[in-house]
Design an enzyme around this catalytic site. Structure first.
Site, mmCIF file in Angstrom:
data_model
loop_
_atom_site.group_PDB
_atom_site.id
_atom_site.type_symbol
_atom_site.label_atom_id
_atom_site.label_comp_id
_atom_site.label_asym_id
_atom_site.label_seq_id
_atom_site.Cartn_x
_atom_site.Cartn_y
_atom_site.Cartn_z
ATOM 1 N N TYR A 136 36.426 33.208 45.781
ATOM 2 C CA TYR A 136 37.254 34.078 46.502
ATOM 3 C C TYR A 136 37.617 33.548 47.941
ATOM 4 C CZ TYR A 136 35.349 37.424 43.295
ATOM 5 O OH TYR A 136 34.958 38.170 42.154
ATOM 6 N N GLU A 147 33.566 55.327 41.397
ATOM 7 C CA GLU A 147 33.040 54.201 40.978
ATOM 8 C C GLU A 147 32.296 53.386 42.021
ATOM 9 O OE1 GLU A 147 34.883 54.147 36.612
ATOM 10 O OE2 GLU A 147 35.625 52.625 38.174
ATOM 11 N N ARG A 181 30.493 33.995 45.536
ATOM 12 C CA ARG A 181 31.893 34.380 46.221
ATOM 13 C C ARG A 181 32.434 33.515 47.067
ATOM 14 N NH1 ARG A 181 32.123 38.667 49.179
ATOM 15 N NH2 ARG A 181 33.626 39.706 47.845
ATOM 16 N N CYS A 217 26.335 20.132 42.490
ATOM 17 C CA CYS A 217 27.393 19.183 42.545
ATOM 18 C C CYS A 217 28.527 19.676 42.247
ATOM 19 C CB CYS A 217 26.943 18.071 41.363
ATOM 20 S SG CYS A 217 25.161 17.575 41.401
ATOM 21 N N GLU A 218 29.044 20.218 43.254
ATOM 22 C CA GLU A 218 30.418 20.683 43.468
ATOM 23 C C GLU A 218 31.015 21.008 44.866
ATOM 24 O OE1 GLU A 218 32.346 21.870 40.678
ATOM 25 O OE2 GLU A 218 30.973 22.021 39.188
HETATM 26 N N1 LLP Z 1 35.479 50.279 38.893
HETATM 27 C C1 LLP Z 1 36.085 49.428 38.315
HETATM 28 C C2 LLP Z 1 36.736 49.573 37.077
HETATM 29 C C3 LLP Z 1 35.766 47.843 38.767
HETATM 30 O O1 LLP Z 1 36.418 46.953 38.050
HETATM 31 C C4 LLP Z 1 35.028 47.490 39.752
HETATM 32 C C5 LLP Z 1 34.867 46.121 40.021
HETATM 33 C C6 LLP Z 1 34.461 48.678 40.251
HETATM 34 C C7 LLP Z 1 34.635 50.069 39.991
HETATM 35 C C8 LLP Z 1 33.545 48.485 41.539
HETATM 36 O O2 LLP Z 1 34.232 47.718 42.624
HETATM 37 P P1 LLP Z 1 33.423 47.822 44.283
HETATM 38 O O3 LLP Z 1 33.257 49.038 44.623
HETATM 39 O O4 LLP Z 1 32.015 47.198 43.795
HETATM 40 O O5 LLP Z 1 34.276 47.087 45.018
HETATM 41 N N2 LLP Z 1 33.107 40.116 41.709
HETATM 42 C C9 LLP Z 1 33.986 40.473 42.867
HETATM 43 C C10 LLP Z 1 34.919 41.677 42.679
HETATM 44 C C11 LLP Z 1 35.130 42.155 41.154
HETATM 45 C C12 LLP Z 1 35.074 43.277 41.053
HETATM 46 C C13 LLP Z 1 35.241 43.733 39.613
HETATM 47 N N3 LLP Z 1 35.373 45.316 39.509
HETATM 48 C C14 LLP Z 1 33.498 40.229 44.360
HETATM 49 O O6 LLP Z 1 32.515 39.513 44.275
HETATM 50 O O7 LLP Z 1 34.146 40.839 45.131
#
Ligand code: LLP
Length: 426
Positions: free
Chosen positions: A316, A273, A312, A355-356
């Protein structure tokens, strides 16, 4: 890494000058590179080819329909986490039987939608959810495949907000509970629970946590098989790294070389995924400098992009490399690392107008001289950029632009004030 680079002193995406896009389409804007999406997907597929995995592109990372259509044309399937993402996948003609549907809180409506569409697998995260999917199958005389999300209790060494595979998280179930769930639900149900789903966090810039997680999952698979249960699918999730700082992410080949020997000849269909490893480096956020100012000892570069286009850093403290599109004195960056400090640069905070105080896009950076009106690129924003965008401060959504070779297309136009107000004008 990607197809953004400096040529003759200015930033180019594939064969298009980024400044020309800004002139015509305005800023802030997201600019994506087709070829980068293609390269990243192809590399992952080639790396894991021996196991012939189903590669479910994680829609949440970058969900524009044009991007999904591109991914589908390359042979990707999809990882969806909501009714909305399912609608997107179906809209681009995805083969539903290869879709995985994840999420800790699937509503009845969403479950019914997914059953109706006949998705391949529900990635199930709790006993109650299994029970409910089974009931809804019963009511509609349906059946479905399912994988149980198991937390292998490994530490992915990433930000605590994106760590998910530890024993106690809201996601999935721990290994001990997983055994009980399989014994209770693993036979004679309309939900065919024959898979295990892992997702340990993201980004995971090391291969070892995957090997550890897969090894623990395989122990579970073996013990369940001894109990006479059928386990035929292992989904190892996403979280593969991207290059935010340079070359910190292992190559697709490195993840594959670590994981394949453990998984070979286990009689399991592998599912991946990936999100950011495909989309992050495929996009930049383009911004124009509105003002520069001094505050105490600090210099602020105030640009027209903000946390509303890229949350982001606020969420984070994530690092995104930022650099002028046409740097003064030809100061082209040799790399995108945190420690870049060229002669003639000065220390600034690149901030947005929202405004943050947390509206910081690139704090504490040594940048070439920047004037009002100068364009800036914020790199590696293809994943979790536009999709996490908001209209906070009543800022209309920024456009998305897809470059392909020497051409580009606007794949989502800038929202107008009228469009922003339309739903409320009743
Ligand atoms: N599979 C599942 C069950 C997930 O929860 C996620 C991401 C992915 C796959 C894909 O992950 P990737 O390959 O994109 O890292 N918004 C955050 C990260 C939260 C990710 C949520 N789940 C960011 O900006 O880094």
């Amino acid at each position: 890494m990607d197809h953004f680079g400096y040529r003759a002193g200015e930033l180019i995406c594939e064969d298009v000058a980024v400044a020309a896009i800004a002139e015509r389409e305005g800023t802030p804007a997201y600019v994506y590179s087709t070829q980068t999406f293609v390269d990243h997907f192809d590399r992952l597929r080639a790396a894991f080819a021996e196991l012939n995995p189903i590669i479910c592109y994680s829609i949440k990372s970058c969900h524009n329909l044009h991007i999904l259509r591109l991914m589908r044309s390359l042979g990707a399937s999809f990882d969806v986490v909501s009714g909305g993402e399912l609608v997107r996948a179906l809209e681009v003609g995805a083969d539903a039987s290869r879709i995985v549907f994840a999420g800790v809180g699937k509503t009845d409506d969403e479950i019914r939608m997914a059953l109706g569409a006949r998705v391949g697998w529900f990635n199930v995260e709790s006993e109650q959810e299994l029970e409910r999917i089974d009931q809804l199958c019963e009511l509609s005389n349906a059946s479905t495949g399912a994988a149980l999300r198991v937390n292998p209790d490994v530490d992915p060494h990433t930000h605590r907000y994106t760590t998910t595979g530890k024993r106690e998280t809201k996601f999935g179930v721990d290994v001990d509970r997983a055994r009980r769930v399989f014994r209770e639900f693993g036979r004679d149900r309309r939900v065919r629970l024959t898979g295990i789903h892992l997702h340990i966090g993201s980004p995971v810039n090391r291969v070892e946590p995957y090997v550890e997680a897969v090894t623990r999952a395989l122990q579970l698979v073996e013990s369940l098989r001894v109990d006479g249960l059928t386990i035929d699918t292992l989904n190892i999730g996403g979280g593969f790294g991207a290059h935010y700082e340079g070359a910190e992410a292992p190559a697709a080949q490195a993840y594959a070389e670590a994981v394949i020997p453990v998984l070979r000849a286990r009689g399991l269909q592998l599912i991946l995924e990936p999100g950011r490893s495909i989309s992050a480096n495929a996009g930049i956020l383009l911004a124009r400098t509105i003002f520069t100012k001094r505050g105490g000892d600090k210099t602020f570069v105030i640009v027209d992009a903000a946390m509303t286009e890229l949350i982001r850093p606020a969420l984070y403290e994530a690092y995104h490399f930022a650099w002028p599109v046409k740097p003064a004195n030809g100061m082209v960056p040799p790399h995108r690392g945190r420690d870049l400090k060229l002669d003639g640069t000065s220390l600034v905070d690149v901030v947005g107008p929202v405004c943050e105080s947390a509206d910081l896009l690139a704090p504490n950076r040594w940048l070439p001289p920047i004037q009002r009106g100068d364009l800036l690129a914020i790199f590696s924003t293809g994943a979790y950029g536009s999709v996490m965008g908001s209209r906070y401060n009543s800022r209309p959504l920024a456009p998305e632009i897809l470059v392909d070779g020497g051409d580009y297309r606007v794949i989502r136009p800038r929202e107008s004030y009228d469009q922003m107000l339309a739903a409320e004008r009743s």
